[in-house]
Write an enzyme that holds these catalytic residues in place. Structure first.
Site, PDB file in Angstrom:
ATOM      1  N   SER A   1      53.007 -13.340 -33.854  1.00  0.00           N
ATOM      2  CA  SER A   1      53.252 -13.837 -32.503  1.00  0.00           C
ATOM      3  C   SER A   1      54.595 -14.541 -32.467  1.00  0.00           C
ATOM      4  O   SER A   1      55.070 -15.048 -33.495  1.00  0.00           O
ATOM      5  CB  SER A   1      52.151 -14.825 -32.109  1.00  0.00           C
TER       6      SER A   1
ATOM      7  N   TYR B   1      47.076 -22.782 -33.338  1.00  0.00           N
ATOM      8  CA  TYR B   1      47.361 -21.348 -33.226  1.00  0.00           C
ATOM      9  C   TYR B   1      48.744 -21.029 -33.788  1.00  0.00           C
ATOM     10  O   TYR B   1      48.926 -20.078 -34.553  1.00  0.00           O
ATOM     11  CB  TYR B   1      47.276 -20.906 -31.765  1.00  0.00           C
TER      12      TYR B   1
END
Length: 264
Positions: free
Chosen positions: A144, A157
């Site tokens: 990501s 995250y």
């Protein structure tokens, strides 16, 4: 259309929806045989039926929560029995929860690390030695942009995705002499059900909706890169430029970007 994937055997985790399902559709279209893994076996069965109706390829589905490492070993052993040698592994399974650090529970922290990091490593470990011995294969890790740019309300995250990038970069160097390819995929926000869990209030989606990537677009970039020496796929390009600026001028970037980041 490229014949590069014809008759290749590909494993995709987190394949029941989003970019995992779109990657599966494109791979089947290009003649690859697939093992599709996810927690929701019902959705996998529907996808299997869809793909087998449209394409003359073999599709196998397996229920798997990648955080259960004993099950990872069991399922990957079955996959090898069903498919034979594995040419490509796409580690796509993952989830996030967007809350400030003091609001995230220990169970949620462990859950994100167990799926996003430990599960990814466990799946990779099940194909790694055979790819090295065969001197052929491709490991694709869906990371990501959060692994490059830390932002408020995604501390855990972001930490998991930093870990995925560190693992991926190290793995690439370890395998450089083995002819096994390793690619990191770093997308920004994608219009999938990821945000049903990550963004409970819907405020982040509302603020970034016009910038969201479509899963079909991301999947196309991933599939086009399969079995090519692609180090990273960074989407969208302008967001990746932000990570470059962040690396060079972190204090300035954090000060200027705080207002935008706080929209999450």
């Amino acid at each position: 259309m490229s014949e590069r994937l014809k008759d290749k055997n590909i494993i995709i985790t987190g394949a029941s929806g989003g970019i995992g399902a779109e990657i599966a559709r494109l791979c089947a279209q290009r003649g690859a045989n697939l093992s599709l893994l996810a927690r929701n076996i019902g959705k996998l069965q529907l996808l299997k039926e869809e793909l087998e109706q449209r394409h003359s390829v073999s599709i196998y589905v397996y229920q798997l929560d990648v955080s259960q490492t004993e099950r990872v070993h069991e399922v990957f052993t079955r996959i090898k029995e069903d498919m034979g040698e594995i040419h490509i592994l796409v580690n796509n399974a993952g989830f996030g929860i967007f809350r400030e650090a003091h609001e995230v529970t220990i169970d949620e922290i462990k859950g994100m690390f167990n799926v996003n990091v430990v599960g990814l490593m466990a799946c990779t470990g099940m194909v790694l030695q055979e790819m090295r011995t065969r001197r052929y294969g491709h490991i694709i890790n869906i990371a990501s942009q959060a692994g490059k740019i830390a932002t408020p309300k995604s501390s855990v995250y972001s930490a998991t995705k930093h870990a995925v990038l560190g693992y991926t970069n190290s793995l690439r160097m370890e395998l450089a002499d083995s002819n096994v390819l390793v690619t990191a995929v770093n997308p920004g926000p994608i219009a999938t059900n990821f945000f049903e869990i990550a963004d409970e209030k819907g405020t982040y989606v509302k603020n970034v909706q016009k910038f969201m990537l479509q899963p079909e677009y991301v999947a196309g970039k991933v599939v086009d890169a399969m079995l090519t020496p692609t180090r990273e796929i960074n989407l969208p390009g302008w967001m990746n430029m932000g990570s470059v600026v962040y690396a060079l001028f972190p204090r300035l970037f954090e000060r200027i970007g705080k207002r935008a980041f706080d929209k999450k």
